[in-house]
Design a protein around this motif. Structure first.
Motif, PDB file in Angstrom:
ATOM      1  N   GLU A  90       2.846  18.306   3.972  1.00 23.54           N
ATOM      2  CA  GLU A  90       3.013  17.141   4.693  1.00 23.54           C
ATOM      3  C   GLU A  90       4.691  16.683   4.685  1.00 23.54           C
ATOM      4  O   GLU A  90       5.126  16.444   5.739  1.00 23.54           O
ATOM      5  CB  GLU A  90       2.254  15.826   4.420  1.00 23.54           C
ATOM      6  CG  GLU A  90       2.347  14.899   5.257  1.00 23.54           C
ATOM      7  CD  GLU A  90       2.048  15.162   6.747  1.00 23.54           C
ATOM      8  OE1 GLU A  90       2.654  14.278   7.881  1.00 23.54           O
ATOM      9  OE2 GLU A  90       1.240  15.704   7.104  1.00 23.54           O
ATOM     10  N   GLU A 143       4.913   5.109   2.558  1.00 26.04           N
ATOM     11  CA  GLU A 143       4.927   6.461   3.514  1.00 26.04           C
ATOM     12  C   GLU A 143       5.453   6.519   4.647  1.00 26.04           C
ATOM     13  O   GLU A 143       6.269   7.091   5.145  1.00 26.04           O
ATOM     14  CB  GLU A 143       3.678   7.178   3.107  1.00 26.04           C
ATOM     15  CG  GLU A 143       3.493   8.507   3.738  1.00 26.04           C
ATOM     16  CD  GLU A 143       2.210   9.152   3.583  1.00 26.04           C
ATOM     17  OE1 GLU A 143       2.221  10.398   3.156  1.00 26.04           O
ATOM     18  OE2 GLU A 143       1.158   8.347   3.624  1.00 26.04           O
ATOM     19  N   SER A 144       5.301   5.318   5.327  1.00 24.56           N
ATOM     20  CA  SER A 144       5.513   5.024   6.581  1.00 24.56           C
ATOM     21  C   SER A 144       7.245   4.863   6.434  1.00 24.56           C
ATOM     22  O   SER A 144       7.897   5.234   7.565  1.00 24.56           O
ATOM     23  CB  SER A 144       5.127   3.945   7.167  1.00 24.56           C
ATOM     24  OG  SER A 144       5.582   3.357   8.541  1.00 24.56           O
ATOM     25  N   LYS A 182       1.462   7.466  -5.613  1.00 22.90           N
ATOM     26  CA  LYS A 182       0.206   7.008  -5.257  1.00 22.90           C
ATOM     27  C   LYS A 182      -0.776   6.760  -6.333  1.00 22.90           C
ATOM     28  O   LYS A 182      -1.556   5.803  -6.335  1.00 22.90           O
ATOM     29  CB  LYS A 182      -0.228   8.126  -4.023  1.00 22.90           C
ATOM     30  CG  LYS A 182      -1.552   7.735  -3.482  1.00 22.90           C
ATOM     31  CD  LYS A 182      -1.981   8.985  -2.506  1.00 22.90           C
ATOM     32  CE  LYS A 182      -3.429   8.464  -1.816  1.00 22.90           C
ATOM     33  NZ  LYS A 182      -4.522   8.334  -2.702  1.00 22.90           N
ATOM     34  N   THR A 242       0.878  -1.147   0.168  1.00 27.95           N
ATOM     35  CA  THR A 242       0.171   0.028  -0.004  1.00 27.95           C
ATOM     36  C   THR A 242       0.904   1.365   0.084  1.00 27.95           C
ATOM     37  O   THR A 242       2.041   1.238   0.287  1.00 27.95           O
ATOM     38  CB  THR A 242      -0.949   0.031   1.114  1.00 27.95           C
ATOM     39  OG1 THR A 242      -0.142   0.199   2.626  1.00 27.95           O
ATOM     40  CG2 THR A 242      -1.652  -0.986   1.515  1.00 27.95           C
ATOM     41  N   GLU A 244       0.387   3.917   1.737  1.00 32.50           N
ATOM     42  CA  GLU A 244       0.757   4.001   3.463  1.00 32.50           C
ATOM     43  C   GLU A 244       1.859   3.374   4.122  1.00 32.50           C
ATOM     44  O   GLU A 244       2.512   3.852   4.878  1.00 32.50           O
ATOM     45  CB  GLU A 244      -0.539   3.608   4.069  1.00 32.50           C
ATOM     46  CG  GLU A 244      -1.714   4.493   3.940  1.00 32.50           C
ATOM     47  CD  GLU A 244      -2.392   4.332   2.638  1.00 32.50           C
ATOM     48  OE1 GLU A 244      -2.961   5.339   2.100  1.00 32.50           O
ATOM     49  OE2 GLU A 244      -2.260   3.147   2.253  1.00 32.50           O
ATOM     50  N   GLN A 245       2.324   2.092   3.300  1.00 29.76           N
ATOM     51  CA  GLN A 245       3.530   1.657   3.980  1.00 29.76           C
ATOM     52  C   GLN A 245       4.721   1.904   3.364  1.00 29.76           C
ATOM     53  O   GLN A 245       5.540   2.103   3.986  1.00 29.76           O
ATOM     54  CB  GLN A 245       3.376  -0.072   3.350  1.00 29.76           C
ATOM     55  CG  GLN A 245       2.520  -0.944   4.081  1.00 29.76           C
ATOM     56  CD  GLN A 245       2.047  -2.461   3.480  1.00 29.76           C
ATOM     57  OE1 GLN A 245       2.832  -2.548   2.394  1.00 29.76           O
ATOM     58  NE2 GLN A 245       1.665  -3.261   4.194  1.00 29.76           N
TER      59      GLN A 245
END
Length: 844
Positions: free
Chosen positions: A672, A486-487, A562, A481, A483-484
């Motif tokens: 961000e 980005e983390s 993304k 994902t 989000e992974q």
């Protein structure tokens, strides 16, 4: 309007008659002093070294000067400061005159004299100590291009504004008396009494040294007056001699004395340490009482006052320094970043604009030189007339003034613990860094942090060119994902900011240990009271300000990933990474970032692969170069790979919005990215008892950092410059200047309290006539109403810049805005010239 004095053109012609020259005088003198004081405390040694330099350096009064005080024998020359670093200079002796930017002349005798002095300094420099203090992984990250601390790693700190007002009010005699009273009042039972006494003694020695320097200038003026054949010049020199017998030892009593006293302080700060960004800041405030008394009181004509001011403006450009060749690509154009700001509020919150504010802008218009780097503070009560005057200077094409918002900067400084009265009295240091003058050791430009490089490392699971530099946060195959991913990026950011802090603190400790600056410290609040130099934490406010670079590239890249990889599934992360590793089919300038996984066997069982994977493998084999073949003579690239790479690049460029076009989706993602950096930086403290504060500007390091960064997912080719400050990536802002300002205003400028930088380039026709000036003023006010912090303008056509590249001899006086400073265009390295040319040319 006051006309330009003919004297000013003569001064400028003399100043720029030849390329600047490297001189060995200071290096020889400081080495002599250090050899004589080896058993003494370092702060005393530093004071005695300054004394030895000022008592023995050659005194020069240049033709037609009315403001005097030399740092070097030759105009725009540079002295050498071996106590900070020197090995790089000796390595570059034979290339200094052949550089593509920031050329210096150096003769053989100077090389020999410097080489001899450098022998003494081996193992004794701040550079060597800082390296010893850094963790091994910190040095690896620096070598890999994640960040650089080059400013203070090789040079003095600078980035200071002393209490000029205090010097003008009580003179160096008054500062000496303060130190003497503090020394006599020391409690001998204080465990720090010995160190405090050494510092206070050093202040007294330093002040005496500068007073002696002033009197040597006075004697030189007398000697030149005796032999002068021109009656007017003889009178000018005799007047100078009388002035210099009084200041800077005593308080200034006239506008002329104030200017002369100011300049001696400015010059000696540079002689003590080669740090740049020694900034006059709110010059129109602390010099105005003398201007008001003499000019408004009828004692001095407005024309004569302007001529004196213009002479000072020329003198600012006599200050120079030599940087290592790599740094000239980040700080090109001989910049010294002496920022002088006008307007804004006073300590009580009232508008501070006065007649000297306008005269300072007029001086920049008269001289058309890069220094001082003039700026203007703007708030809702700034007179339209001051903004109009600033606009007139802007459209001269100098890239000045830069515009700053009181409405953002004052609360951002309060948020860092600065009281309201002091925050209202801020000025700008160097490029765009807000600071309270005479009270702060800000350590601005402490490092430049390459945010796109961290994303590159994330996509390569911690590797750079086959070496482990970062954390193992997952291969591209493991990210299911966005989000992974980005983390993982945020985890790498946390790791590298920690190393950045380690680097900065190591350099900070090295300066405090080996190169404290007693004269500079004596003019900053609290140092005498504490009995501490600035480098030991003597200032009222202490900060460290590293800069984040490339937020637009990183945000644009993340949104492209993304949308194209995770949302629309137009390509896989593996395909994207392959395109980036091959520079979109152009061929990478460096090896691939991650090593091939180790195979248990040299053979590969094709029967275990799916048909899709088999086709993919065969295509990859066809695409590879034949460098392993015994008959291959050079790498080859197939047309198919080039097409595939360019197709992927086209997807990245066109498949997602780009920052700078007033589109919330991308603008808030860039916000961000900036916050990830800023919020991490502000967690840390420095060795001087202060805190870290983040900034978002590159000087021109976006060019040099880009050279060290592979192709990125925003569609940027390997080696191309990163985005400039908080500006959009060049060419991606296609919706006009207002859209750019709307996008940039969405960033949180308050948290970036060490400064943000927005460059805009306008065609001259855009701000021609009175309507053009009104448009520019409205643009600035509108942006600041949305809580933007800073904006500056290059008003010049692309055609002129291209012609200047081809015919530099026709454009020797062409000054442009580079980043947070202006410089002569033809003195810049071509890579920086290209970056300026590529910026989007806006129009209304």
């Amino acid at each position: 309007m006051v006309q330009v004095s003919p004297r000013i053109e003569k001064l400028i012609e003399h100043l720029y008659a030849s390329d600047p020259r490297v001189e060995a005088e200071r290096a020889v003198l400081i080495t002599e002093s250090y050899q004589q004081t080896e058993s003494q405390p370092i702060i005393i040694r530093r004071a005695k070294a300054l004394q030895h330099i000022l008592e023995n350096m050659k005194i020069v009064i240049r033709p037609d000067e009315l403001i005097v005080g030399n740092l070097t024998t030759t105009p725009r020359g540079t002295q050498i400061f071996p106590e900070f670093s020197n090995r790089w200079l000796e390595d570059e002796f034979d290339r200094i005159e052949k550089r593509t930017g920031d050329v210096f002349l150096i003769d053989q005798s100077t090389k020999e004299a410097l080489s001899e002095t450098f022998k003494y300094w081996k193992g004794k420099t701040t550079n060597e100590l800082a390296t010893e203090l850094m963790a091994p992984e910190t040095i690896k990250a620096m070598d890999a291009g994640v960040f650089t601390v080059g400013n203070y790693f090789f040079n003095g700190v600078g980035h200071i504004s002393v209490d000029y007002k205090k010097v003008l009010k009580i003179g160096l005699k008054g500062i000496k008396e303060e130190a003497r009273i503090a020394l006599d009042g020391l409690d001998l039972g204080d465990p720090n009494a010995i160190e405090k006494s050494h510092f206070l003694e050093a202040v007294i020695i330093s002040a005496d040294a500068v007073i002696t320097y002033g009197k040597r200038l006075a004697q030189k003026a007398v000697e030149e007056a005796v032999v002068a054949t021109d009656t007017n010049r003889k009178e000018e020199l005799n007047t100078l001699a009388q002035l210099l017998k009084r200041v800077p030892e005593n308080p200034a009593e006239s506008f002329y004395e104030a200017l002369q006293s100011f300049w001696i302080i400015q010059a000696v700060i540079q002689i003590e340490s080669n740090g740049h960004s020694i900034s006059p800041m709110r010059f129109d405030q602390y010099v105005y009482p003398f201007y008001k008394k003499d000019v408004e009181g009828g004692l001095l004509s407005e024309d004569k006052a302007q001529e004196l001011l213009d002479c000072l403006w020329v003198k600012f450009n006599d200050v120079n320094k030599i940087r290592d060749e790599a740094s000239t690509k980040a700080f090109g154009g001989y910049p010294m970043f002496q920022n002088l700001i006008v307007g804004g509020q006073d300590k009580r919150g009232l508008d501070a604009t006065n007649l000297l504010s306008y005269a300072c802008l007029e001086a920049s218009a008269h001289t058309k030189l890069p220094q001082p780097s003039i700026s203007i503070r703007v708030w809702n009560r700034t007179p339209d007339s001051l903004l109009h005057k600033a606009g007139e200077v802007s459209r001269l094409g100098l890239g000045m003034p830069a515009y700053y918002s009181d409405e953002v900067i004052i609360p951002s400084l309060e948020n860092r613990g600065i009281c309201l009265e002091d925050a209202r009295d801020y000025g700008i240091i160097g490029c765009v860094e807000p600071q309270v003058g005479g009270k702060t050791e800000g350590w601005h430009d402490a490092a430049f942090f390459n945010i796109p490089k961290v994303l590159e490392i994330t996509l390569n699971n911690g590797y750079v060119d086959g070496k482990v530099i970062g954390l193992h946060t997952g291969t591209v195959e493991s990210f299911a994902t966005f989000e992974q991913l980005e983390s993982a990026f945020k985890e790498q950011m946390t790791y590298f900011v920690n190393l950045l802090v380690n680097a900065d603190n190591a350099v900070d400790v090295a300066h405090g240990t080996r190169t404290p600056l007693p004269f500079l410290s004596s003019m900053v609040e609290n140092c005498i009271d504490k009995g501490k130099s600035l480098q030991e934490g003597g200032a009222k406010y202490n900060f460290t300000g590293p800069q984040g670079v490339g937020i637009a590239n990183t945000g644009d890249a993340l949104l492209a990933i993304k949308k194209l990889v995770f949302d629309q599934k137009e390509l896989s992360l593996v395909e994207l990474k392959q395109a980036l590793d091959t520079n979109f089919g152009r061929g990478s300038l460096t090896p691939t970032s991650a090593p091939e996984p180790v195979q248990e066997s040299n053979s590969l069982d094709l029967t275990k692969l799916s048909s899709e994977k088999l086709v993919e493998l065969l295509q990859g084999l066809l695409a590879n170069d034949s460098s392993n073949s015994a008959v291959a003579t050079k790498p080859t690239t197939t047309a198919n790979v080039t097409k595939d790479g360019e197709y992927i690049r086209s997807l990245l460029l066109n498949g997602a919005p780009k920052f700078g076009n007033d589109i919330d989706e991308i603008d808030y993602l860039v916000r961000e990215v900036a916050l990830v950096y800023c919020e991490e930086v502000q967690k840390y403290k420095n060795p001087r008892g202060g805190t870290f504060q983040p900034g978002l500007y590159p000087v021109s390091a976006n060019v040099s950092l880009g050279l060290n960064t592979k192709a990125s997912a925003d569609g940027r080719y390997e080696g191309e410059p990163l985005a400039d400050g908080v500006s959009p990536t060049s060419g991606r802002d296609v919706s006009g200047p207002t859209a750019v300002l709307n996008s940039v205003a969405k960033l949180d400028h308050h948290i970036a309290s060490n400064g943000t930088l927005l460059n805009q380039k306008f065609h001259p026709s855009a701000i021609s006539g009175e309507q053009g000036l009104r448009n520019l003023g409205s643009l600035v006010r509108g942006y600041f109403d949305q809580k933007g912090m800073h904006v500056q303008f290059n008003v010049i056509s692309r055609e002129i810049l291209l012609d200047a590249q081809k015919n530099p001899e026709k454009y020797k006086n062409l000054v442009v805005r580079v980043a947070g400073y202006s410089a002569h265009f033809v003195s810049l390295d071509k890579s920086i010239q290209e970056d300026i040319i590529s910026r989007t040319e806006q129009n209304f």
